[in-house]
Design an enzyme around this catalytic site. Structure first.
Site, PDB file in Angstrom:
ATOM      1  N   HIS A 288      55.191 -62.780  27.632  1.00  0.00           N
ATOM      2  CA  HIS A 288      56.311 -63.488  27.029  1.00  0.00           C
ATOM      3  C   HIS A 288      57.561 -63.511  27.906  1.00  0.00           C
ATOM      4  CE1 HIS A 288      59.027 -65.038  24.033  1.00  0.00           C
ATOM      5  NE2 HIS A 288      59.707 -63.913  23.949  1.00  0.00           N
TER       6      HIS A 288
ATOM      7  N   GLU B 187      67.609 -64.311  32.371  1.00  0.00           N
ATOM      8  CA  GLU B 187      66.300 -63.718  32.654  1.00  0.00           C
ATOM      9  C   GLU B 187      65.991 -63.687  34.145  1.00  0.00           C
ATOM     10  OE1 GLU B 187      61.619 -64.085  31.166  1.00  0.00           O
ATOM     11  OE2 GLU B 187      63.072 -65.614  30.589  1.00  0.00           O
TER      12      GLU B 187
ATOM     13  N   HIS C 194      54.360 -59.833  24.284  1.00  0.00           N
ATOM     14  CA  HIS C 194      54.850 -60.009  22.914  1.00  0.00           C
ATOM     15  C   HIS C 194      53.687 -59.852  21.935  1.00  0.00           C
ATOM     16  CE1 HIS C 194      56.854 -61.632  19.416  1.00  0.00           C
ATOM     17  NE2 HIS C 194      57.968 -61.813  20.106  1.00  0.00           N
TER      18      HIS C 194
ATOM     19  N   ARG D 188      58.370 -54.203  20.967  1.00  0.00           N
ATOM     20  CA  ARG D 188      57.266 -55.095  21.308  1.00  0.00           C
ATOM     21  C   ARG D 188      56.174 -54.408  22.129  1.00  0.00           C
ATOM     22  NH1 ARG D 188      60.845 -60.531  22.734  1.00  0.00           N
ATOM     23  NH2 ARG D 188      61.347 -61.009  20.563  1.00  0.00           N
TER      24      ARG D 188
END
Length: 667
Positions: free
Chosen positions: A430, A454, A267, A338
């Site tokens: 991140h 995730e 990130h 990102r």
């Protein structure tokens, strides 16, 4: 090696999910009362899944290592959640959200999964509004939107800078309703230690009560893993310190393939490292890039003066500043994805333009936003000729209303007032796009073992666009898994309760206790954190923002040696039959020491650059990622075969029928 079947339905892209729901098997409401489901993790994915499954009538057991689901790492998400509602009338649609997500992931995600994600995104907002989530609203009362990186529309719904917290409270409230009804039995302060397979199917777990140290057996007809990502393999990351890979890795060792471990997101907007004493890093929301402009000095001598404190950034003239993202990517500017923004910051700092003592920081400046918003507010308030002081005062008030808690957090951590001096930021680990391989139904390669959020690999490809993590977690939990798991459970309506006194549970519990005893009896002199920090340094130096073959080969060798030393020389104080935080950490780090090697192995085999996986040997003349679609247009799913070095590669070919494969460009 085998070619994996993702079970993506046939038919037109926009009709796949609807047709699939219409054709899969269902479970009669009366039969749902006789089926038990175990959910590991109670963040947004796990919490929403548990609440929805219980609402449907299943008996649910939830497990989390925190003292409350409210402490799940989902609470740390700041900036917002994407949905293609087109409230701004700026041309958004399900297809555009689908396209942006596939492109943002550098064409390494499944079309079918991503379109489904876009399709259900609007339902998520309706669900959360009904729960009372306090999304930001415009003057007229309509929900407000802002932009995030990698898109040209405003589709991000937000609740100031605490969107994750508010969404998690909504899911937690839904869970509490089911706990009160007796449909969810919550096991807080419990950690899953292993998955139990009976007849080749996931039929339960072995868990450790983290308060008493007791080893427990829990059975169910299916197991859902929603335990988050593995970013803490780097030691320093934006993840909560307790975030770990244990649940996913235990399933991997039992036969669940682990997909794309090298796809890790860096990130760009984090508070820079300040010293060796740190145990984690702090994220500053990507939403700040809506109004903050990123820059470094044009001259190295100015950068040196600023880093030494001889020159204040506010003293540097506009013409002496390099707004490098706006210069390199004029179409998207500060809102590039990102991975692109992170590499650009690294390039400037490596070239000697960093602005702090370590040389690893760039500025995120709100001066222009203060002026722009201040003028607008002055004019709308009837002040047609405001002074500069009045403009700045009004502008800061507007920015405070939008980002106030983020500015406050930055000041508390750095002791610098971002209203008076630009923020300093630098990329940090991140999010992890890799995870357990799942098919279209979110089922892993273990029958009856599902993965959501995730913890799975499914929707983001090689890079996640901002504000899409909350979208995927809630899509999986509220609107995907509750449908698809029924197709599997429809075959279990006559199975009856799963006993826990079987040989399979005996063997799994023995494996767990043997592993705990091995950790407790290592008898070394080095703390768990010592090994975690060493692993993190290897990972960051050789598997971080950029990788190369030589470094990855070194990482594989060094991690294997570190793992061997860990099992011989780690020191775990205390006892196993009581509360023992060091034992908890030791088990998690032991898994990271295996995952880290597989991570490097995966990165070494993928001889291309794509998204967050940047191989220095494969880049364009301008320093951008250079994909190899001819040889690497696939998901790499690894089968456990003992040591990570022996992992067996399986491939899932990625087919693109609705999007043209081309080099990403944000210029």
């Amino acid at each position: 090696m085998s070619v994996l079947d993702s079970k993506i339905p046939e038919g037109p892209l926009a009709e796949k999910w609807t047709n699939h729901k219409n054709n899969i098997n269902l479970v009669n409401p009366a039969n749902k009362r006789n089926i038990d489901i175990i959910v590991i993790g109670t963040g947004l994915a796990g919490g929403s899944a548990a609440a929805t499954l219980a609402e449907l009538g299943y008996n649910v057991k939830t497990f989390c290592y925190q003292d409350s689901p409210r402490r799940a790492h989902s609470i740390a998400a700041q900036g917002g959640i994407n949905a293609s509602k087109n409230y701004q009338g700026d041309g958004d649609s399900d297809y555009r959200l689908f396209y942006d997500t596939v492109k943002g992931g550098d064409y390494r995600s499944r079309e079918g999964n991503v379109y489904r994600l876009a399709e259900v995104s609007g339902n998520i907002i309706d669900q959360c509004v009904a729960q009372g989530v306090p999304f930001a609203r415009e003057y007229g009362g309509y929900l407000d939107n802002r932009s995030f990186g990698g898109v040209l529309v405003s589709r991000t719904f937000y609740a100031k800078g605490q969107t994750g917290q508010q969404l998690l409270l909504g899911a937690y409230a839904a869970m509490n309703r089911q706990i009160n009804r007796g449909k969810i039995k919550a096991y807080n302060r419990h950690e899953m230690m292993d998955v139990v397979l009976v007849g080749g199917k996931a039929r339960g777990i072995i868990a450790r009560n983290m308060v008493t140290g007791e080893i427990e057996r829990h059975s169910g007809h299916a197991v859902v893993l929603a335990s988050g990502g593995y970013g803490n393999v780097f030691y320093l990351s934006t993840n909560a310190m307790g975030s770990n890979v244990m649940a996913a890795w235990r399933a991997h060792r039992r036969g669940a393939y682990f997909a794309n471990p090298c796809y890790t997101q860096i990130h760009p907007t984090c508070i820079p490292v300040s010293g060796d004493h740190q145990s984690k890093l702090t994220l500053m929301s990507e939403s700040l890039r809506n109004d903050g402009r990123i820059w470094v000095p044009k001259k190295k001598e100015d950068a040196e003066k600023i880093s030494k404190g001889e020159l204040k950034p506010t003293q540097l003239k506009e013409e002496d500043r390099d707004y490098y993202l706006e210069r390199r990517y004029p179409a998207f500017g500060n809102l590039v994805p990102r991975d692109v923004a992170s590499r650009a910051a690294k390039e400037r700092c490596d070239a000697g333009f960093g602005v702090n003592k370590t040389g690893q920081a760039v500025f995120l400046d709100f001066g222009s936003a203060f002026e722009r918003y201040g003028k607008e507010k002055a004019y709308t308030s009837g002040h047609k000729d405001p002074s500069k002081e009045e403009i700045l005062k009004l502008g800061k008030e507007v920015v405070e209303a939008k980002y106030g808690n983020l500015f406050q957090m930055y000041e508390k951590i750095t002791a610098q007032n971002p209203y008076e001096t630009p923020m300093m930021i630098y990329p940090a680990v991140h999010y992890t796009m890799g995870g357990l391989w799942v098919d279209y139904n979110l089922q892993t390669t273990i029958p009856g073992c599902y993965s959501a959020g995730e913890a799975n690999f499914s929707d983001h490809g090689a890079n996640r666009l901002g504000a899409s993590a909350l979208m995927q977690g809630l899509a999986d939990g509220y609107f995907v898994l509750p449908y698809t798991i029924g197709d599997y459970l429809s075959k279990d309506i006559r199975t009856g309760a799963i006993p826990t006194d079987s040989p399979e549970f005996d063997a799994a519990e023995k494996d767990v206790t043997d592993r705990i005893n091995k950790l407790m009896n290592a008898g070394g002199n080095h703390s768990v954190d010592t090994y975690h920090k060493k692993l993190g340094k290897i990972m960051w130096d050789k598997c971080g923002m950029s990788r190369n073959a030589e470094g990855l080969k070194e990482a594989i060798k060094e991690i294997a040696e570190l793992r061997e030393d860990f099992w011989k020389n780690v020191k775990v104080p205390g006892t196993a039959d009581s509360k023992n935080a060091e034992l908890e950490k030791a088990g998690r780090v032991a898994d990271f020491l295996e995952l880290g090697e597989l991570f490097a192995k995966d990165a070494l085999h993928r001889e291309e650059s794509c998204g967050g996986h940047f191989r220095e040997e494969y880049q364009t003349e301008e320093g951008e990622a250079l994909r190899d679609d001819e040889n690497f247009k696939y998901v790499a799913a690894w089968e456990f075969a003992g040591n990570p070095s022996d992992a067996i590669l399986h491939k899932e070919d990625l087919v693109f029928k609705n999007i043209e494969l081309k080099t990403r460009s944000y210029k």
